[in-house]
Motif scaffolding. Structure first.
Motif, PDB file in Angstrom:
ATOM      1  N   SER A  64       0.849  -1.185   0.000  1.00  0.00           N
ATOM      2  CA  SER A  64       0.000   0.000   0.000  1.00  0.00           C
ATOM      3  C   SER A  64       0.884   1.234   0.000  1.00  0.00           C
ATOM      4  CB  SER A  64      -0.898   0.015   1.245  1.00  0.00           C
ATOM      5  OG  SER A  64      -1.763  -1.092   1.252  1.00  0.00           O
ATOM      6  N   LEU A  65       0.565   2.178  -0.853  1.00  0.00           N
ATOM      7  CA  LEU A  65       1.289   3.442  -0.833  1.00  0.00           C
ATOM      8  C   LEU A  65       0.878   4.218   0.413  1.00  0.00           C
ATOM      9  CD1 LEU A  65       1.020   4.452  -4.596  1.00  0.00           C
ATOM     10  CD2 LEU A  65       2.864   3.225  -3.432  1.00  0.00           C
ATOM     11  N   MET A  66       1.843   4.725   1.138  1.00  0.00           N
ATOM     12  CA  MET A  66       1.570   5.399   2.404  1.00  0.00           C
ATOM     13  C   MET A  66       1.855   6.887   2.292  1.00  0.00           C
ATOM     14  SD  MET A  66       0.501   2.799   4.087  1.00  0.00           S
ATOM     15  CE  MET A  66       0.433   3.269   5.819  1.00  0.00           C
ATOM     16  N   LEU A  67       1.494   7.621   3.324  1.00  0.00           N
ATOM     17  CA  LEU A  67       1.629   9.073   3.308  1.00  0.00           C
ATOM     18  C   LEU A  67       3.053   9.526   3.583  1.00  0.00           C
ATOM     19  CD1 LEU A  67      -1.614   9.899   5.318  1.00  0.00           C
ATOM     20  CD2 LEU A  67      -1.322   9.933   2.828  1.00  0.00           C
ATOM     21  N   GLY A  68       3.809   8.686   4.273  1.00  0.00           N
ATOM     22  CA  GLY A  68       5.197   9.038   4.561  1.00  0.00           C
ATOM     23  C   GLY A  68       5.349  10.035   5.693  1.00  0.00           C
ATOM     24  N   ILE A  69       4.465   9.962   6.691  1.00  0.00           N
ATOM     25  CA  ILE A  69       4.547  10.891   7.820  1.00  0.00           C
ATOM     26  C   ILE A  69       4.883  10.127   9.094  1.00  0.00           C
ATOM     27  CG2 ILE A  69       2.991  12.581   6.797  1.00  0.00           C
ATOM     28  CD1 ILE A  69       0.739  11.454   8.452  1.00  0.00           C
ATOM     29  N   ASP A  70       5.308  10.864  10.114  1.00  0.00           N
ATOM     30  CA  ASP A  70       5.721  10.256  11.376  1.00  0.00           C
ATOM     31  C   ASP A  70       4.584   9.450  11.990  1.00  0.00           C
ATOM     32  OD1 ASP A  70       8.165  11.448  11.081  1.00  0.00           O
ATOM     33  OD2 ASP A  70       7.759  13.104  12.480  1.00  0.00           O
ATOM     34  N   ASP A  71       4.937   8.328  12.590  1.00  0.00           N
ATOM     35  CA  ASP A  71       4.034   7.467  13.353  1.00  0.00           C
ATOM     36  C   ASP A  71       3.017   6.719  12.497  1.00  0.00           C
ATOM     37  OD1 ASP A  71       5.203   8.218  15.817  1.00  0.00           O
ATOM     38  OD2 ASP A  71       3.955  10.010  15.911  1.00  0.00           O
ATOM     39  N   GLU A  72       3.072   6.899  11.196  1.00  0.00           N
ATOM     40  CA  GLU A  72       2.078   6.255  10.342  1.00  0.00           C
ATOM     41  C   GLU A  72       2.136   4.735  10.453  1.00  0.00           C
ATOM     42  OE1 GLU A  72       0.663   6.773   5.714  1.00  0.00           O
ATOM     43  OE2 GLU A  72       2.800   6.946   6.201  1.00  0.00           O
ATOM     44  N   LEU A  73       3.316   4.160  10.257  1.00  0.00           N
ATOM     45  CA  LEU A  73       3.439   2.707  10.314  1.00  0.00           C
ATOM     46  C   LEU A  73       3.204   2.183  11.728  1.00  0.00           C
ATOM     47  CD1 LEU A  73       6.463   2.078   7.913  1.00  0.00           C
ATOM     48  CD2 LEU A  73       4.033   1.769   7.457  1.00  0.00           C
ATOM     49  N   ARG A  74       3.618   2.947  12.713  1.00  0.00           N
ATOM     50  CA  ARG A  74       3.416   2.513  14.102  1.00  0.00           C
ATOM     51  C   ARG A  74       1.938   2.391  14.447  1.00  0.00           C
ATOM     52  NH1 ARG A  74       2.547   5.074  18.849  1.00  0.00           N
ATOM     53  NH2 ARG A  74       2.821   7.142  17.936  1.00  0.00           N
ATOM     54  N   LEU A  75       1.114   3.223  13.821  1.00  0.00           N
ATOM     55  CA  LEU A  75      -0.317   3.231  14.139  1.00  0.00           C
ATOM     56  C   LEU A  75      -1.152   2.366  13.207  1.00  0.00           C
ATOM     57  CD1 LEU A  75      -0.772   6.994  15.095  1.00  0.00           C
ATOM     58  CD2 LEU A  75      -0.930   5.013  16.621  1.00  0.00           C
ATOM     59  N   VAL A  76      -0.504   1.691  12.257  1.00  0.00           N
ATOM     60  CA  VAL A  76      -1.245   0.731  11.440  1.00  0.00           C
ATOM     61  C   VAL A  76      -1.780  -0.366  12.351  1.00  0.00           C
ATOM     62  CG1 VAL A  76      -1.052  -1.066   9.682  1.00  0.00           C
ATOM     63  CG2 VAL A  76      -0.036   1.174   9.279  1.00  0.00           C
ATOM     64  N   GLY A  77      -3.078  -0.613  12.272  1.00  0.00           N
ATOM     65  CA  GLY A  77      -3.712  -1.564  13.174  1.00  0.00           C
ATOM     66  C   GLY A  77      -4.164  -0.946  14.483  1.00  0.00           C
ATOM     67  N   HIS A  78      -3.868   0.339  14.671  1.00  0.00           N
ATOM     68  CA  HIS A  78      -4.279   1.057  15.885  1.00  0.00           C
ATOM     69  C   HIS A  78      -4.947   2.382  15.506  1.00  0.00           C
ATOM     70  CE1 HIS A  78      -1.993  -1.780  18.372  1.00  0.00           C
ATOM     71  NE2 HIS A  78      -1.064  -1.699  17.429  1.00  0.00           N
ATOM     72  N   GLY A  79      -5.782   2.301  14.496  1.00  0.00           N
ATOM     73  CA  GLY A  79      -6.495   3.484  14.027  1.00  0.00           C
ATOM     74  C   GLY A  79      -6.170   3.852  12.596  1.00  0.00           C
ATOM     75  N   VAL A  80      -5.029   3.406  12.109  1.00  0.00           N
ATOM     76  CA  VAL A  80      -4.638   3.638  10.714  1.00  0.00           C
ATOM     77  C   VAL A  80      -4.762   2.323   9.961  1.00  0.00           C
ATOM     78  CG1 VAL A  80      -2.769   4.290   9.147  1.00  0.00           C
ATOM     79  CG2 VAL A  80      -3.078   5.526  11.293  1.00  0.00           C
ATOM     80  N   SER A  81      -5.349   2.383   8.771  1.00  0.00           N
ATOM     81  CA  SER A  81      -5.567   1.177   7.979  1.00  0.00           C
ATOM     82  C   SER A  81      -5.422   1.499   6.505  1.00  0.00           C
ATOM     83  CB  SER A  81      -6.955   0.592   8.255  1.00  0.00           C
ATOM     84  OG  SER A  81      -7.226  -0.521   7.418  1.00  0.00           O
ATOM     85  N   THR A  82      -5.218   0.455   5.716  1.00  0.00           N
ATOM     86  CA  THR A  82      -5.199   0.592   4.262  1.00  0.00           C
ATOM     87  C   THR A  82      -6.257  -0.290   3.614  1.00  0.00           C
ATOM     88  OG1 THR A  82      -3.515  -1.138   4.056  1.00  0.00           O
ATOM     89  CG2 THR A  82      -2.729   1.144   4.230  1.00  0.00           C
ATOM     90  N   CYS A  83      -7.164  -0.849   4.414  1.00  0.00           N
ATOM     91  CA  CYS A  83      -8.149  -1.790   3.868  1.00  0.00           C
ATOM     92  C   CYS A  83      -9.461  -1.696   4.630  1.00  0.00           C
ATOM     93  CB  CYS A  83      -7.601  -3.212   3.926  1.00  0.00           C
ATOM     94  SG  CYS A  83      -8.759  -4.459   3.309  1.00  0.00           S
ATOM     95  N   ALA A  84     -10.450  -1.041   4.023  1.00  0.00           N
ATOM     96  CA  ALA A  84     -11.750  -0.897   4.673  1.00  0.00           C
ATOM     97  C   ALA A  84     -12.447  -2.245   4.824  1.00  0.00           C
ATOM     98  CB  ALA A  84     -12.626   0.067   3.871  1.00  0.00           C
ATOM     99  N   THR A  85     -12.337  -3.100   3.817  1.00  0.00           N
ATOM    100  CA  THR A  85     -12.976  -4.412   3.886  1.00  0.00           C
ATOM    101  C   THR A  85     -12.428  -5.219   5.052  1.00  0.00           C
ATOM    102  OG1 THR A  85     -13.164  -4.368   1.476  1.00  0.00           O
ATOM    103  CG2 THR A  85     -13.522  -6.477   2.550  1.00  0.00           C
ATOM    104  N   CYS A  86     -11.131  -5.070   5.305  1.00  0.00           N
ATOM    105  CA  CYS A  86     -10.495  -5.821   6.387  1.00  0.00           C
ATOM    106  C   CYS A  86     -10.857  -5.271   7.763  1.00  0.00           C
ATOM    107  CB  CYS A  86      -8.977  -5.777   6.236  1.00  0.00           C
ATOM    108  SG  CYS A  86      -8.349  -6.207   4.609  1.00  0.00           S
ATOM    109  N   ASP A  87     -10.864  -3.947   7.887  1.00  0.00           N
ATOM    110  CA  ASP A  87     -10.893  -3.327   9.217  1.00  0.00           C
ATOM    111  C   ASP A  87     -12.112  -2.470   9.525  1.00  0.00           C
ATOM    112  OD1 ASP A  87      -8.365  -4.441   9.634  1.00  0.00           O
ATOM    113  OD2 ASP A  87      -7.339  -2.695   8.808  1.00  0.00           O
TER     114      ASP A  87
END
Length: 322
Positions: free
Chosen positions: A127-150
């Motif tokens: 998934s192409l990401m925004l490239g900002i601080d804490d983005e990857l750390r918060l994946v699964g904790h409020g940040v997602s790349t898949c609406a069907t999944c989450d």
């Protein structure tokens, strides 16, 4: 020394490890190049290693953690004799009689690490990401790349979706089933999506738009997303929004760089496979999962195509036997 294998599988997500399970059970002694632990796009286990709870994979009534699911995949493949190699493919040559693969743990070597009778490519997509601080750390904790999944986990939340194409609007429309509100954040003043998708989104009372805005900061509380700061793309004005869910929908990119010029691909860089088969444009080379699928992009569909690839390889090798 170059080692020859019956089957080498490049990638260890659901597609790669499912193909490993089936290939190993067929006594094809597969070697799996599972990636590098330090790599975001090539890490062992694929994108599910960044996923917390998975509730839509069949067979797990109460859900399962992404890393736990992939550990189960891996253990099952090893149980039947698949061999794991903790490295990624750094170079391939499909121009000769036998496919050849160089690996990242043998940099600069003239001889390939492996040759193989058949190759299964299961390197996935990122998934192409925004490239900002804490983005990857918060994946699964409020940040997602898949609406069907989450999406189910955001029932009653105020959610933002970043993007302006069909995928972003599809995500937003899906999320209205669960969210209190959905705000589409787009860096321009008009969408790139098809007119029918725009009409649907604009007619939905739960969806609103933030035009000429980009996300520049994420805020967390107790390790979960608690807010988002956007900046005006036409100026410097910033504003904080109390979104507790952020879905990044700015596109995907297949992990196919090392295969360019070797295999036929579509305009987006996904590996082309023959209709009704996982076979690629090169004899003996097969592709499975998100590396050749930009429509479904689900763990279960990736696993299914991994099964198909292994069966295709088994038949291919059987037809070559004297």
């Amino acid at each position: 020394m170059t080692e020859h294998a019956k089957v080498v599988i490049i990638g260890s997500g659901p597609a790669g490890l499912t193909s490993a399970i089936y290939a190993a059970r067929a006594d094809l002694e597969p070697i799996v190049l599972e990636g590098e632990p330090s790599s975001t796009s090539d890490q062992p286990g694929g994108q599910l290693m960044l996923t917390t709870e998975i509730e839509n994979f069949p067979g797990f009534v109460d859900g399962i953690l992404g890393p736990e699911l992939m550990a189960n995949f891996r253990g099952q493949a090893e149980r039947f004799g698949a061999r794991m190699h903790s490295a990624k493919a750094s170079r391939v040559d499909f121009s000769g009689g036998r496919p050849a693969i160089w690996t990242s743990d043998r940099p600069g070597g003239d001889d390939p690490t492996y040759t193989a009778d058949a190759i299964i490519i299961a390197t996935g997509a990122r998934s192409l990401m925004l490239g900002i601080d804490d983005e990857l750390r918060l994946v699964g904790h409020g940040v997602s790349t898949c609406a069907t999944c989450d999406g189910f986990f955001f029932r009653g939340h105020h959610i933002a979706v970043v993007g302006g194409g069909d995928s972003a609007l599809e995500e937003a429309l899906f999320l209205t089933k669960f969210a209190e509100s959905v705000t589409i954040i787009h860096r321009r003043d008009r969408l790139r999506a098809s007119k029918i998708m725009q009409d649907r989104a604009m007619a939905n009372p739960k969806i609103s738009f933030l035009w000429n805005r980009q996300v520049v900061a994420l805020h967390d509380e107790g390790g979960s997303l608690a807010g988002v700061t956007t900046q005006d793309t036409m100026g410097d004005a910033r504003e904080r929004h109390d979104f507790t869910g952020l879905f990044v929908a700015i596109g995907h990119a297949p992990n196919t760089d090392i295969f360019k010029g070797q295999l036929e691909m579509d305009d987006l860089g996904y590996i082309a496979t023959r209709p009704g088969s996982t076979a690629t444009s090169v004899q003996g080379v097969f592709a499975a999962g998100d590396v050749q699928d930009h429509v479904y992009r689900q763990a279960i569909t990736a696993a299914g195509s991994g099964c198909q690839a292994a069966l295709d390889v088994e038949r291919y090798l059987a037809d070559r036997e004297p």
